[in-house]
Design an enzyme around this catalytic site. Structure first.
Site, PDB file in Angstrom:
ATOM      1  N   GLY A   8     -19.330   7.488   5.528  1.00 44.12           N
ATOM      2  CA  GLY A   8     -18.851   7.865   4.326  1.00 44.12           C
ATOM      3  C   GLY A   8     -19.337   7.161   3.302  1.00 44.12           C
ATOM      4  O   GLY A   8     -19.436   6.125   3.136  1.00 44.12           O
ATOM      5  N   GLY A  10     -18.166   8.465   0.611  1.00 42.80           N
ATOM      6  CA  GLY A  10     -17.526   8.103  -1.009  1.00 42.80           C
ATOM      7  C   GLY A  10     -17.882   7.343  -2.315  1.00 42.80           C
ATOM      8  O   GLY A  10     -18.839   6.566  -1.782  1.00 42.80           O
ATOM      9  N   HIS A  11     -16.514   7.457  -2.778  1.00 51.00           N
ATOM     10  CA  HIS A  11     -16.744   6.220  -3.312  1.00 51.00           C
ATOM     11  C   HIS A  11     -17.360   4.671  -3.156  1.00 51.00           C
ATOM     12  O   HIS A  11     -18.606   4.318  -4.460  1.00 51.00           O
ATOM     13  CB  HIS A  11     -15.387   5.812  -4.705  1.00 51.00           C
ATOM     14  CG  HIS A  11     -14.653   7.110  -4.969  1.00 51.00           C
ATOM     15  ND1 HIS A  11     -13.976   7.306  -5.027  1.00 51.00           N
ATOM     16  CD2 HIS A  11     -14.700   7.143  -7.153  1.00 51.00           C
ATOM     17  CE1 HIS A  11     -13.438   8.610  -5.877  1.00 51.00           C
ATOM     18  NE2 HIS A  11     -14.366   8.457  -7.135  1.00 51.00           N
ATOM     19  N   VAL A  12     -17.197   4.061  -2.541  1.00 51.49           N
ATOM     20  CA  VAL A  12     -17.816   3.057  -2.038  1.00 51.49           C
ATOM     21  C   VAL A  12     -19.577   2.993  -1.083  1.00 51.49           C
ATOM     22  O   VAL A  12     -20.068   2.268  -1.510  1.00 51.49           O
ATOM     23  CB  VAL A  12     -17.054   1.941  -0.752  1.00 51.49           C
ATOM     24  CG1 VAL A  12     -17.806   0.193  -0.570  1.00 51.49           C
ATOM     25  CG2 VAL A  12     -15.056   2.268  -1.784  1.00 51.49           C
ATOM     26  N   LYS A  71       1.042  -1.135   0.035  1.00 54.90           N
ATOM     27  CA  LYS A  71       0.127  -0.408  -0.043  1.00 54.90           C
ATOM     28  C   LYS A  71       0.917   1.227   0.003  1.00 54.90           C
ATOM     29  O   LYS A  71       2.171   1.365   0.513  1.00 54.90           O
ATOM     30  CB  LYS A  71      -0.776  -0.231   1.279  1.00 54.90           C
ATOM     31  CG  LYS A  71      -2.181   0.644   1.043  1.00 54.90           C
ATOM     32  CD  LYS A  71      -3.553   0.031   0.904  1.00 54.90           C
ATOM     33  CE  LYS A  71      -4.267   0.922   0.121  1.00 54.90           C
ATOM     34  NZ  LYS A  71      -5.764   0.411  -0.013  1.00 54.90           N
TER      35      LYS A  71
HETATM   36  P1  NAD Z   1     -13.484   8.165  -0.537  1.00 57.62           P
HETATM   37  O1  NAD Z   1     -12.542   8.708  -0.643  1.00 57.62           O
HETATM   38  O2  NAD Z   1     -14.262   8.206  -2.331  1.00 57.62           O
HETATM   39  O3  NAD Z   1     -15.110   7.821   0.905  1.00 57.62           O
HETATM   40  C1  NAD Z   1     -14.135   8.071   1.759  1.00 57.62           C
HETATM   41  C2  NAD Z   1     -15.820   9.266   2.089  1.00 57.62           C
HETATM   42  O4  NAD Z   1     -15.667   9.252   3.546  1.00 57.62           O
HETATM   43  C3  NAD Z   1     -15.534  10.539   1.776  1.00 57.62           C
HETATM   44  O5  NAD Z   1     -16.645  10.881   1.498  1.00 57.62           O
HETATM   45  C4  NAD Z   1     -15.253  11.065   3.242  1.00 57.62           C
HETATM   46  O6  NAD Z   1     -15.344  12.645   2.963  1.00 57.62           O
HETATM   47  C5  NAD Z   1     -15.465  10.136   3.839  1.00 57.62           C
HETATM   48  N1  NAD Z   1     -15.361  10.796   5.598  1.00 57.62           N
HETATM   49  C6  NAD Z   1     -13.286  10.147   5.657  1.00 57.62           C
HETATM   50  N2  NAD Z   1     -13.821  10.419   7.172  1.00 57.62           N
HETATM   51  C7  NAD Z   1     -14.722  10.789   7.581  1.00 57.62           C
HETATM   52  C8  NAD Z   1     -15.505  10.736   8.891  1.00 57.62           C
HETATM   53  N3  NAD Z   1     -14.814  10.501  10.503  1.00 57.62           N
HETATM   54  N4  NAD Z   1     -16.963  10.836   9.450  1.00 57.62           N
HETATM   55  C9  NAD Z   1     -17.287  10.326   8.237  1.00 57.62           C
HETATM   56  N5  NAD Z   1     -17.108  10.438   6.796  1.00 57.62           N
HETATM   57  C10 NAD Z   1     -15.972  10.908   6.546  1.00 57.62           C
HETATM   58  O7  NAD Z   1     -12.499   6.545  -0.563  1.00 57.62           O
HETATM   59  P2  NAD Z   1     -13.453   5.334  -1.024  1.00 57.62           P
HETATM   60  O8  NAD Z   1     -12.504   4.744  -2.356  1.00 57.62           O
HETATM   61  O9  NAD Z   1     -14.890   5.306  -1.048  1.00 57.62           O
HETATM   62  O10 NAD Z   1     -12.671   4.044   0.390  1.00 57.62           O
HETATM   63  C11 NAD Z   1     -13.390   4.091   1.631  1.00 57.62           C
HETATM   64  C12 NAD Z   1     -13.368   3.488   2.346  1.00 57.62           C
HETATM   65  O11 NAD Z   1     -13.143   1.989   2.214  1.00 57.62           O
HETATM   66  C13 NAD Z   1     -11.727   3.512   2.343  1.00 57.62           C
HETATM   67  O12 NAD Z   1     -11.579   2.518   4.479  1.00 57.62           O
HETATM   68  C14 NAD Z   1     -10.689   2.417   1.894  1.00 57.62           C
HETATM   69  O13 NAD Z   1      -9.865   2.305   2.108  1.00 57.62           O
HETATM   70  C15 NAD Z   1     -11.928   1.308   2.060  1.00 57.62           C
HETATM   71  N6  NAD Z   1     -11.733   0.402   0.362  1.00 57.62           N
HETATM   72  C16 NAD Z   1     -11.864   0.910  -1.214  1.00 57.62           C
HETATM   73  C17 NAD Z   1     -11.863   0.395  -1.796  1.00 57.62           C
HETATM   74  C18 NAD Z   1     -11.944   1.102  -2.989  1.00 57.62           C
HETATM   75  O14 NAD Z   1     -12.494   0.078  -3.850  1.00 57.62           O
HETATM   76  N7  NAD Z   1     -12.128   2.109  -2.989  1.00 57.62           N
HETATM   77  C19 NAD Z   1     -11.616  -1.562  -1.645  1.00 57.62           C
HETATM   78  C20 NAD Z   1     -11.458  -1.409  -0.155  1.00 57.62           C
HETATM   79  C21 NAD Z   1     -11.148  -0.931   0.949  1.00 57.62           C
END
Ligand code: NAD
Length: 363
Positions: free
Chosen positions: A193, A195-197, A93
């Protein structure tokens, strides 16, 4: 001579080698460039099963120590995620220190690409928090060791929808084990949260008839997602104290800790965030004692890794989704093992992953 003796003293502490998170790491690379402002750390945990693949996160860490800890915990998690999912990949990572909305530039991402390239394929990167497919394109101008490129460029695209699908499968398996039925209809799910996921997870959940409450740091995102999927926005001061059936952490890690567990009252924890347990042993056990079923993060959020792996082994998206669906059965198996052996679900999942690596190490 006195000074020389002092230098000879064995080092007993420090933020890297002696940190709890460092355990068994093969390599940690610190990358810096004053022109672009790049400050990044690449962690390679274990390459027994294959090259270390894991996303790059851009985050405004409060300290370097915090960034080091994060990258070490994340890269270790990737090793076990690949192992439990049956992928021939190691765990790695990267983190870039900075605010992705303000400090990111194409030049910075390209510089980062040069560092990835210097590792000659021992580390393969992808997206994580704060990084998007365009950034990966920039990295790709300097190295071929990139996944998660836009589909138009021959890549597998954004892995997040597949991650969300796997989390949904894991949550359904947890519901099956806890309630006897995997239907999420009428269950109150809090998604932290979006975001994307998180957003795609909200879509699956509302389609399945769950009652979804969302929370994010960004007001505009909350309003848009609430409107699109008919979800409730949480506006209180302690999300963990909200009455709920299922807690879905989809922001950053370590939200399952002493403070949150003091008030958290739910049946299931199942979300996308990596490293949800602040302390794996202590909080894994605390969750179990409270009668909460924890779906191990590194198992149920593996969909994105499966999707980016498809770029290496030439799976179609359908094959990635099929493989991601297997998370449901693996999760059920882990819940049963945890119950039979009297260990936490996290330990039960870890056991399978560690065993696969041990077997691969045998001559
Ligand atoms: P992202 O950056 O698109 O979304 C994260 C969201 O969380 C953001 O909108 C941010 O504003 C919000 N956030 C951060 N801190 C916060 C809090 N304290 N309270 C409320 N909201 C908060 O990221 P993502 O790609 O959606 O990933 C989300 C999580 O899933 C991460 O921990 C990432 O490591 C994990 N993950 C993602 C993937 C993937 O395919 N993108 C795969 C495995 C794991």
């Amino acid at each position: 001579m006195e000074n020389f003796k002092a230098v000879q003293k064995p080092i007993k502490e420090g933020p890297v080698f002696f940190s709890e998170a460092f355990k068994d790491h093969e390599q940690v690379v610190f990358c810096s460039d004053s022109e672009t402002g790049l400050k990044a750390i690449i962690g390679i945990h274990d390459t027994t099963l294959g090259p270390a693949l894991g996303g790059t996160r851009m985050w405004n860490y409060a300290s370097e120590r915090e960034a080091i800890r994060d990258v070490l915990r994340l890269s270790r998690g990737m090793t076990y995620k690949a192992a439990i999912t049956g992928l021939n990949l190691g765990g790695g990572k990267a983190v870039i220190i900075g605010d992705s909305r303000k400090d990111k530039s194409d030049a910075l991402m390209q510089k980062f690409g040069e560092y990835v390239n210097s590792l000659s394929g021992r580390y393969i990167t992808a997206e994580d928090v704060g990084i998007n497919p365009h950034d990966m394109e920039m990295v790709h101008t300097k190295t071929k060791h990139v996944t998660g490129l836009p589909e138009a460029k021959g890549g597998s695209g954004d892995p997040s929808p597949v991650t969300a699908y796997g989390v949904f499968m894991g949550m359904k398996a947890a519901a099956k084990f806890k309630y006897g039925s995997d239907s999420l209809e009428g269950k109150k799910v809090v998604v932290q949260g979006i975001g994307h996921v998180g957003e795609t997870l909200v879509k699956h959940l509302t389609e399945a008839g769950a009652l979804v409450t969302i929370h994010d740091l960004h007001e505009d995102t909350m309003e848009r997602v609430a409107l699109t999927y008919n979800a409730q926005v949480y506006r209180g001061t302690n999300l963990y104290a909200e009455p709920m059936d299922i807690y879905a952490p989809c922001a950053l890690g370590a939200t399952i800790n002493d403070e949150s567990l003091a008030v958290l009252n739910c049946d299931i924890i199942a979300g996308a965030a990596n490293n949800q347990l602040a302390n794996e042993a202590q909080h894994g056990e605390a969750v179990q004692r409270k009668g909460i079923l924890y779906a191990p993060d590194f198992l149920i959020n593996a969909g994105g890794l499966i999707n980016v792996y498809s770029e290496i082994v030439n799976y179609t998206r359908d094959e990635s989704l099929r493989k991601t669906e297997e998370i449901y059965n693996t999760a059920l198996e882990i819940f049963k093992t945890s119950e039979i052996e009297g260990i936490t679900t996290h330990q039960a999942a870890l056991k399978i992953a560690v065993q696969r690596i041990k077997t691969a190490k045998k001559p």
